[in-house]
Design a protein around this motif. Structure first.
Motif, PDB file in Angstrom:
ATOM      1  N   ILE A 422      43.350  64.608  33.701  1.00  0.00           N
ATOM      2  CA  ILE A 422      42.664  64.078  34.886  1.00  0.00           C
ATOM      3  C   ILE A 422      43.273  62.732  35.291  1.00  0.00           C
ATOM      4  CG2 ILE A 422      40.459  63.148  35.703  1.00  0.00           C
ATOM      5  CD1 ILE A 422      39.085  65.324  34.021  1.00  0.00           C
ATOM      6  N   LEU A 423      43.720  61.949  34.307  1.00  0.00           N
ATOM      7  CA  LEU A 423      44.340  60.650  34.594  1.00  0.00           C
ATOM      8  C   LEU A 423      45.808  60.785  35.002  1.00  0.00           C
ATOM      9  CD1 LEU A 423      42.830  58.532  31.659  1.00  0.00           C
ATOM     10  CD2 LEU A 423      42.129  58.544  34.061  1.00  0.00           C
ATOM     11  N   GLY A 424      46.317  62.008  35.094  1.00  0.00           N
ATOM     12  CA  GLY A 424      47.692  62.214  35.562  1.00  0.00           C
ATOM     13  C   GLY A 424      48.735  62.100  34.482  1.00  0.00           C
ATOM     14  N   GLY A 425      48.315  62.197  33.207  1.00  0.00           N
ATOM     15  CA  GLY A 425      49.274  62.038  32.122  1.00  0.00           C
ATOM     16  C   GLY A 425      49.363  63.263  31.237  1.00  0.00           C
ATOM     17  N   ALA A 426      49.912  63.072  30.045  1.00  0.00           N
ATOM     18  CA  ALA A 426      50.088  64.163  29.089  1.00  0.00           C
ATOM     19  C   ALA A 426      49.881  63.622  27.683  1.00  0.00           C
ATOM     20  CB  ALA A 426      51.476  64.775  29.216  1.00  0.00           C
ATOM     21  N   MET A 427      49.485  64.534  26.767  1.00  0.00           N
ATOM     22  CA  MET A 427      49.268  64.170  25.376  1.00  0.00           C
ATOM     23  C   MET A 427      50.115  65.085  24.504  1.00  0.00           C
ATOM     24  SD  MET A 427      45.809  64.339  23.003  1.00  0.00           S
ATOM     25  CE  MET A 427      44.883  63.231  24.068  1.00  0.00           C
ATOM     26  N   ARG A 428      50.755  64.509  23.483  1.00  0.00           N
ATOM     27  CA  ARG A 428      51.530  65.305  22.528  1.00  0.00           C
ATOM     28  C   ARG A 428      51.264  64.776  21.119  1.00  0.00           C
ATOM     29  NH1 ARG A 428      55.208  61.816  25.032  1.00  0.00           N
ATOM     30  NH2 ARG A 428      56.406  60.485  23.605  1.00  0.00           N
ATOM     31  N   VAL A 429      51.585  65.608  20.137  1.00  0.00           N
ATOM     32  CA  VAL A 429      51.334  65.242  18.750  1.00  0.00           C
ATOM     33  C   VAL A 429      52.562  65.561  17.921  1.00  0.00           C
ATOM     34  CG1 VAL A 429      50.325  67.506  18.248  1.00  0.00           C
ATOM     35  CG2 VAL A 429      49.785  65.573  16.766  1.00  0.00           C
ATOM     36  N   SER A 430      52.852  64.706  16.955  1.00  0.00           N
ATOM     37  CA  SER A 430      53.884  64.968  15.941  1.00  0.00           C
ATOM     38  C   SER A 430      53.262  64.659  14.596  1.00  0.00           C
ATOM     39  CB  SER A 430      55.124  64.105  16.178  1.00  0.00           C
ATOM     40  OG  SER A 430      54.802  62.731  16.127  1.00  0.00           O
ATOM     41  N   SER A 431      53.485  65.565  13.629  1.00  0.00           N
ATOM     42  CA  SER A 431      52.779  65.410  12.359  1.00  0.00           C
ATOM     43  C   SER A 431      53.559  66.077  11.246  1.00  0.00           C
ATOM     44  CB  SER A 431      51.373  66.009  12.460  1.00  0.00           C
ATOM     45  OG  SER A 431      50.676  65.851  11.243  1.00  0.00           O
ATOM     46  N   THR A 432      53.380  65.532  10.027  1.00  0.00           N
ATOM     47  CA  THR A 432      53.951  66.102   8.808  1.00  0.00           C
ATOM     48  C   THR A 432      52.842  66.228   7.783  1.00  0.00           C
ATOM     49  OG1 THR A 432      56.080  65.055   9.266  1.00  0.00           O
ATOM     50  CG2 THR A 432      55.699  65.852   7.024  1.00  0.00           C
ATOM     51  N   PRO A 433      52.581  67.422   7.266  1.00  0.00           N
ATOM     52  CA  PRO A 433      51.505  67.583   6.282  1.00  0.00           C
ATOM     53  C   PRO A 433      51.693  66.656   5.084  1.00  0.00           C
ATOM     54  CG  PRO A 433      52.260  69.726   7.039  1.00  0.00           C
ATOM     55  CD  PRO A 433      53.210  68.713   7.605  1.00  0.00           C
ATOM     56  N   GLY A 434      50.628  65.963   4.743  1.00  0.00           N
ATOM     57  CA  GLY A 434      50.658  65.046   3.612  1.00  0.00           C
ATOM     58  C   GLY A 434      51.169  63.665   3.929  1.00  0.00           C
ATOM     59  N   GLU A 435      51.730  63.461   5.146  1.00  0.00           N
ATOM     60  CA  GLU A 435      52.289  62.150   5.498  1.00  0.00           C
ATOM     61  C   GLU A 435      51.554  61.486   6.649  1.00  0.00           C
ATOM     62  OE1 GLU A 435      56.452  62.333   6.162  1.00  0.00           O
ATOM     63  OE2 GLU A 435      56.896  63.308   4.232  1.00  0.00           O
ATOM     64  N   GLY A 436      50.935  62.265   7.512  1.00  0.00           N
ATOM     65  CA  GLY A 436      50.197  61.672   8.610  1.00  0.00           C
ATOM     66  C   GLY A 436      50.535  62.295   9.950  1.00  0.00           C
ATOM     67  N   SER A 437      49.895  61.761  10.986  1.00  0.00           N
ATOM     68  CA  SER A 437      50.060  62.289  12.340  1.00  0.00           C
ATOM     69  C   SER A 437      50.204  61.136  13.324  1.00  0.00           C
ATOM     70  CB  SER A 437      48.862  63.156  12.745  1.00  0.00           C
ATOM     71  OG  SER A 437      48.619  64.166  11.795  1.00  0.00           O
ATOM     72  N   MET A 438      50.810  61.441  14.489  1.00  0.00           N
ATOM     73  CA  MET A 438      50.888  60.454  15.569  1.00  0.00           C
ATOM     74  C   MET A 438      50.616  61.174  16.886  1.00  0.00           C
ATOM     75  SD  MET A 438      53.779  57.665  16.652  1.00  0.00           S
ATOM     76  CE  MET A 438      54.995  58.844  17.210  1.00  0.00           C
ATOM     77  N   PHE A 439      49.555  60.735  17.562  1.00  0.00           N
ATOM     78  CA  PHE A 439      49.210  61.256  18.882  1.00  0.00           C
ATOM     79  C   PHE A 439      49.721  60.272  19.926  1.00  0.00           C
ATOM     80  CE2 PHE A 439      46.371  63.469  16.097  1.00  0.00           C
ATOM     81  CZ  PHE A 439      46.147  64.697  16.682  1.00  0.00           C
ATOM     82  N   THR A 440      50.380  60.799  20.965  1.00  0.00           N
ATOM     83  CA  THR A 440      50.955  59.958  22.025  1.00  0.00           C
ATOM     84  C   THR A 440      50.335  60.356  23.352  1.00  0.00           C
ATOM     85  OG1 THR A 440      53.054  59.785  20.828  1.00  0.00           O
ATOM     86  CG2 THR A 440      53.069  59.222  23.164  1.00  0.00           C
ATOM     87  N   VAL A 441      49.786  59.377  24.050  1.00  0.00           N
ATOM     88  CA  VAL A 441      49.211  59.583  25.376  1.00  0.00           C
ATOM     89  C   VAL A 441      50.123  58.877  26.375  1.00  0.00           C
ATOM     90  CG1 VAL A 441      47.247  59.145  26.888  1.00  0.00           C
ATOM     91  CG2 VAL A 441      46.865  59.774  24.493  1.00  0.00           C
ATOM     92  N   SER A 442      50.738  59.644  27.272  1.00  0.00           N
ATOM     93  CA  SER A 442      51.651  59.085  28.263  1.00  0.00           C
ATOM     94  C   SER A 442      50.993  59.111  29.628  1.00  0.00           C
ATOM     95  CB  SER A 442      52.950  59.900  28.268  1.00  0.00           C
ATOM     96  OG  SER A 442      53.854  59.377  29.230  1.00  0.00           O
ATOM     97  N   LEU A 443      50.806  57.923  30.220  1.00  0.00           N
ATOM     98  CA  LEU A 443      50.177  57.798  31.527  1.00  0.00           C
ATOM     99  C   LEU A 443      51.121  57.103  32.501  1.00  0.00           C
ATOM    100  CD1 LEU A 443      46.593  56.614  30.521  1.00  0.00           C
ATOM    101  CD2 LEU A 443      47.320  58.922  31.083  1.00  0.00           C
ATOM    102  N   PRO A 444      51.138  57.521  33.768  1.00  0.00           N
ATOM    103  CA  PRO A 444      52.004  56.869  34.743  1.00  0.00           C
ATOM    104  C   PRO A 444      51.529  55.449  35.049  1.00  0.00           C
ATOM    105  CG  PRO A 444      50.601  58.462  35.841  1.00  0.00           C
ATOM    106  CD  PRO A 444      50.369  58.636  34.364  1.00  0.00           C
ATOM    107  N   VAL A 445      52.481  54.563  35.308  1.00  0.00           N
ATOM    108  CA  VAL A 445      52.121  53.179  35.648  1.00  0.00           C
ATOM    109  C   VAL A 445      51.347  53.154  36.965  1.00  0.00           C
ATOM    110  CG1 VAL A 445      53.040  50.904  36.200  1.00  0.00           C
ATOM    111  CG2 VAL A 445      54.094  52.281  34.400  1.00  0.00           C
TER     112      VAL A 445
END
Length: 447
Positions: A422-445
């Motif tokens: 709805i805010l005009g952006g996108a969300m993606r995730v990168s993760s490794t089992p046992g090491e952790g996760s990182m969620f990235t929210v990309s929004l236009p300026v």
């Protein structure tokens, strides 16, 4: 570039025209021309000589070669009467096709006709020793009689006719093959046209079916959203009543309860609280799916948003081995909806805290091109690659994962991704089992 002279002779009478023809063929043969090119050069030379003799002109004929660069044979015919080029030029128009170049001009010494033809690449090199050998052989050349030349010409003519007949037969055969090929191509074209028409009918029917399915899916989605909204509204009232009654029972001003009764009341209140959270999540998701959430665009102070998240979520990070870190924002302001953005980041941070037993949970932001990227990184249990898209499905929870505090409904991440859209952006995730996760929210300026 110098030219090496090979041979000279003078044309005075008609007999000399036959001789110069024979000599031209001999010179062409010696320097390396093939039979057809020998005939072309000899024919061109004899035709020029014939025109000069018919006009009562004597002519000096000189054969020279260019050894360097592109090896070329040059022939020059000159007679001492100037002003004859205007008469010769139109008469030699067809003859010029037999050689590579032909020039007819008037000079101080008289009228000059120059012809040249490039030697084939397969011809031997014209080095000085070979030039001397060619001169010696040409000096020994004995001209034949006109009858001899006529015999040679007849033989060449018959060979040319045989070649033309063979080419004509080949052309007729090729025409038959081409006609057969055209028939096959037309048959294939008609077959492909029929198949394409049949395929197009199938595609049209498929699109019609897809349109029908799309309408059905849209209707089902709207029905689901209405169902979730109605059920959530119907559940919220009794759940709120249960929570209120539980508060009254546990209130100190009410009759004192036994320890067992107090424990049971706390269980009721906890279950009611979890159920109310689920109902609220369902309402939020139903609103997002129904398109009833409209962003309130404004300039968002990210430092204030990060400070609020730091203050409200730090009490949830109760694990002693977990560092809850909210970095100072590298981007000061952003054009967005402050409430929706804070809700997205709160959902991601809450999930990260729930599933991180040791290490850190970190929130950061940076400018990347025309976008602003928010990252929520943790050192928790992680997510297998094949499950990283499924976590955005409603009510889905990673098998075997256990929240450290609180219970998940499986609606937080789907709702957060919808808000990001709805805010005009996108969300993606990168993760490794046992090491952790990182969620990235990309929004236009500038949305």
């Amino acid at each position: 570039m110098s030219r090496e002279p090979l041979m000279r002779m003078r044309i005075r009478v008609e007999q000399d025209v036959f001789i110069v023809r024979q000599l031209g063929r001999a010179v062409a043969r010696e320097v390396g021309f093939e039979a057809q090119d020998q005939t072309r050069l000899a024919t061109a030379l004899s035709e020029v000589g014939r025109l000069l003799v018919a006009a009562g002109r004597d002519a000096d004929v000189t054969f020279t070669t260019t050894a360097g660069g592109v090896p070329t044979l040059h022939v020059e015919l000159a007679h001492p009467v100037p002003g004859d080029s205007a008469r010769l030029r139109p008469q030699l128009a067809l003859v010029s096709r037999l050689v590579d170049t032909m020039e007819v001009g008037d000079e101080e010494t008289g009228t000059v006709v120059r012809m040249s033809r490039r030697l084939p690449p397969s011809s031997p090199a014209l080095n000085p020793d070979r030039m001397d050998e060619i001169r010696d052989r040409l000096a020994e050349h004995v001209p034949g009689t006109p009858f001899d030349e006529l015999t040679v010409q007849n033989q060449q003519l018959m060979a040319a006719l045989d070649e033309v007949r063979a080419q004509r037969d080949d052309l007729a055969r090729l025409n038959v093959e081409l006609e057969e090929t055209n028939k096959g191509v037309m048959a294939l074209y008609h077959q492909l046209s029929d198949e394409l028409e049949e395929t197009n009918r199938g595609v049209v029917a498929l699109y019609a079916e897809l349109d029908e399915k799309s309408v059905q899916l849209r209707t089902a989605s709207e029905a689901k959203s209405r169902f979730l909204a109605n059920v959530s509204h119907e559940l919220r009232a009794p759940v709120t009543a249960i929570m209120g009654l539980g508060r009254l029972l546990a209130d100190e001003s009410s009759d004192r309860l036994t320890s067992e009764q107090s424990r049971q009341v706390e269980l009721i209140r906890g279950s009611a609280k979890d159920l109310l959270s689920l109902v609220n999540d369902l309402l939020d998701l139903a609103k997002a799916e129904a398109g009833r959430i409209e962003p309130n665009w404004s300039d968002v102070d990210l430092k204030a948003v990060f400070g609020q998240l730091r203050g409200t979520l730090r009490p949830l990070a109760v694990q002693p081995d977990v560092d809850f870190i909210v970095e100072e924002p590298a981007v000061a302001r952003l054009r967005s909806d402050e409430v929706l953005l804070a809700q997205v980041l709160r959902n991601l941070l809450t999930n990260a805290i729930k599933f991180t037993a040791a290490g850190s949970v970190r929130l950061g932001v940076a400018r990347v091109g025309d976008n602003v990227e928010f990252t929520v990184a943790d050192t928790g249990v992680g997510i297998a690659p094949e499950l990283q898209e499924r976590i955005f499905e409603e009510f889905y929870q990673v098998p075997g994962s256990q929240a450290l505090n609180g219970k998940g409904t499986g609606l937080g991440l789907p709702y957060a991704r919808r808000l990001v859209g709805i805010l005009g952006g996108a969300m993606r995730v990168s993760s490794t089992p046992g090491e952790g996760s990182m969620f990235t929210v990309s929004l236009p300026v500038s949305p």
